[in-house]
Enzyme design. Structure first.
Site, PDB file in Angstrom:
ATOM      1  N   ASP A   1      -3.764   7.221  -3.274  1.00 53.32           N
ATOM      2  CA  ASP A   1      -3.770   6.057  -2.389  1.00 53.32           C
ATOM      3  C   ASP A   1      -4.121   4.835  -3.233  1.00 53.32           C
ATOM      4  O   ASP A   1      -5.245   4.715  -3.719  1.00 53.32           O
ATOM      5  CB  ASP A   1      -4.811   6.287  -1.287  1.00 53.32           C
TER       6      ASP A   1
ATOM      7  N   ASP B   1       0.863  -1.190   0.000  1.00 49.45           N
ATOM      8  CA  ASP B   1       0.000   0.000   0.000  1.00 49.45           C
ATOM      9  C   ASP B   1       0.897   1.237   0.000  1.00 49.45           C
ATOM     10  O   ASP B   1       1.645   1.474   0.958  1.00 49.45           O
ATOM     11  CB  ASP B   1      -0.888  -0.024   1.250  1.00 49.45           C
TER      12      ASP B   1
ATOM     13  N   HIS C   1     -12.782   4.944   1.455  1.00 50.05           N
ATOM     14  CA  HIS C   1     -13.017   6.224   2.138  1.00 50.05           C
ATOM     15  C   HIS C   1     -12.791   7.402   1.205  1.00 50.05           C
ATOM     16  O   HIS C   1     -12.133   7.283   0.175  1.00 50.05           O
ATOM     17  CB  HIS C   1     -12.053   6.347   3.330  1.00 50.05           C
TER      18      HIS C   1
ATOM     19  N   HIS D   1      -8.055   9.905   5.486  1.00 50.54           N
ATOM     20  CA  HIS D   1      -9.392   9.380   5.750  1.00 50.54           C
ATOM     21  C   HIS D   1     -10.376  10.536   5.910  1.00 50.54           C
ATOM     22  O   HIS D   1     -10.316  11.287   6.877  1.00 50.54           O
ATOM     23  CB  HIS D   1      -9.393   8.506   7.013  1.00 50.54           C
TER      24      HIS D   1
ATOM     25  N   GLU E   1     -11.113   0.702  -2.079  1.00 49.85           N
ATOM     26  CA  GLU E   1     -10.221  -0.406  -1.730  1.00 49.85           C
ATOM     27  C   GLU E   1     -11.036  -1.564  -1.167  1.00 49.85           C
ATOM     28  O   GLU E   1     -11.990  -1.361  -0.417  1.00 49.85           O
ATOM     29  CB  GLU E   1      -9.153   0.024  -0.728  1.00 49.85           C
TER      30      GLU E   1
ATOM     31  N   GLU F   1      -6.578  -1.519  -4.572  1.00 54.81           N
ATOM     32  CA  GLU F   1      -7.144  -0.194  -4.278  1.00 54.81           C
ATOM     33  C   GLU F   1      -6.824   0.795  -5.386  1.00 54.81           C
ATOM     34  O   GLU F   1      -5.727   0.772  -5.960  1.00 54.81           O
ATOM     35  CB  GLU F   1      -6.570   0.312  -2.954  1.00 54.81           C
TER      36      GLU F   1
END
Length: 421
Positions: free
Chosen positions: A205, A194, A274, A282, A307, A402
């Protein structure tokens, strides 16, 4: 439809007047038997060699501004809106709004696209570089050194978006090696990687999973398909609870055979995607991996991390082990601090990370030491949030994929999409 590449026919440039003159002179010289031996021949002008375009090094260390001097970075994958939002694709008003957003320094897409291009180049290197027998510490350092070089790290304006997650087997998320970690990657491991990159607070992300034995290929396939479903079904006015249902349906359609036993693939129900805000990984909206009654809608202009996590076990995780991930709480309470070390480490966090997540290795890199007491005090006071590793049951395998998406006025842009996933 594939466009055939036509072979280039090399055309010789026509001779210039001077060249014809030279040819004539040479002919005269031949006829005259070398009468012009004493005369100096005209020198041909040498063509200046073309400047070579810079290319990425291996390992990647060439900053992106050198590869894209115009400052225009690749657009992500464009997906048109469906159903009740089809009209947005051709709406002149929405196209104009999209143009204004791109031109506004506060909302421009250039920052997220630069972050996404860094992510693509770094992860392509990581996928070649990571092999069983390596330590997680060396893997994390190589990825993060690559991010810093390509994004041209510059304080809070550009750098790492969050600590690199290197989560093995039943560890689903939030593990990054602390100083002294001796974990070695094994041939049979399933590794979630990640990576986060930020440019002026816009965070890309995106995550992927690697394995070196075919046993859990179907697990990876299931989770990748579930993430692609989430990306495809996401859009303006889509209800988050319904989106979770689409993700769940896709993932649960897969099975994995391990030692002759058939195991269903389950979404990890207490993990979610998110929204992503400026300098905050987040946001205030969550994308569940299972169907829920959440009626919250996705909205125009929002960034989402879609994700998904799949498991061969019960489909739930618990917090366990030493914490490596931390982040300062936005609008943290103003409370008195007992320890001098807490005040000192808070100043370091404010200066170096703000509300971006960080890990203990980053504090070590800044030369900090003996900070654990102060850091734990900040956590206790509600100023810093800790994010311990998240584990399934031992013996269970987990996978993650993700993408970061942007809900533009007239289309959906999967900014982190690449040739790999």
């Amino acid at each position: 439809m594939i466009e055939l590449v036509k072979p280039k026919i090399e055309e010789k440039p026509p001779k210039q007047a001077e060249e014809y003159a030279e040819s004539d002179d040479e002919a005269v010289e031949d006829v005259a038997g070398g009468a012009a031996d004493g005369e100096q021949k005209k020198k041909k002008k040498k063509k200046k060699p073309k400047k070579k375009k810079p290319v990425q090094s291996d390992p990647p260390r060439v900053g992106l501004s050198k590869l894209f001097p115009s400052g225009v970075y690749p657009e992500g994958e464009i997906q048109e809106y469906a159903n009740d939002n089809v009209w947005r694709t051709t709406s002149e008003e929405k196209r104009y709004e999209d143009k204004l957003a791109m031109e506004d320094p506060e909302t421009t897409y250039a920052n997220i696209r630069k972050a996404a291009e860094v992510h693509r180049q770094v992860r392509q290197h990581a996928r070649r570089y990571i092999r069983p027998g390596m330590s997680l510490t060396n893997i994390a350092n190589e990825i993060e050194d690559s991010v810093r070089a390509l994004v041209e790290e510059n304080g809070m304006d550009a750098g790492i978006g969050f600590p690199t997650g290197l989560n093995i087997n039943h560890c689903a998320a939030h593990f990054s090696p602390n100083a002294g970690d001796k974990t070695i990657l094994q041939q049979s491991d399933v590794l979630k990687v990640d990576i986060g990159v930020q440019v002026k607070g816009r965070i890309c992300d995106s995550a992927f999973t690697l394995n070196w034995e075919p046993t859990y290929d179907k697990l990876l396939e299931a989770v990748k398909a579930a993430t692609d479903t989430g990306v495809r079904e996401a859009g303006i006015d889509v209800r988050l609870g319904e989106l979770g249902g689409y993700i769940q349906e896709t993932m649960e359609s897969y099975e994995v055979e391990v030692d002759g036993k058939i195991l269903p693939v389950k979404p990890i129900s207490n993990l979610c995607g998110h929204t992503i805000h400026l300098y905050s990984i987040h946001g205030n909206k969550s994308v569940p991996l299972v169907r829920t009654n959440d009626m919250t809608k996705m909205e125009e202009g929002e960034y989402f991390a879609i994700e998904t996590f799949g498991s061969t076990g019960r489909g739930r995780t618990i917090e366990s082990g030493d914490c490596s991930h931390y982040a300062k709480v936005a609008n943290a309470p103003q409370v008195p601090l007992k320890y001098t070390t807490a005040k000192h480490i808070l100043n370091t966090i404010n200066k170096s990370f703000g509300t971006l997540p960080f890990c203990r290795r980053y504090l070590d890199r800044l030369g900090e030491s003996g900070y654990l007491l102060g850091l734990n005090h900040l956590v206790q006071q509600g100023i810093v949030q800790e994010y311990p590793p998240l584990y399934e049951a031992r013996g269970v395998m987990t996978a993650q994929f993700e993408h970061t998406i942007l809900l533009r006025p007239n289309c959906k842009e999967v900014v982190s999409r690449g040739d790999d996933y």
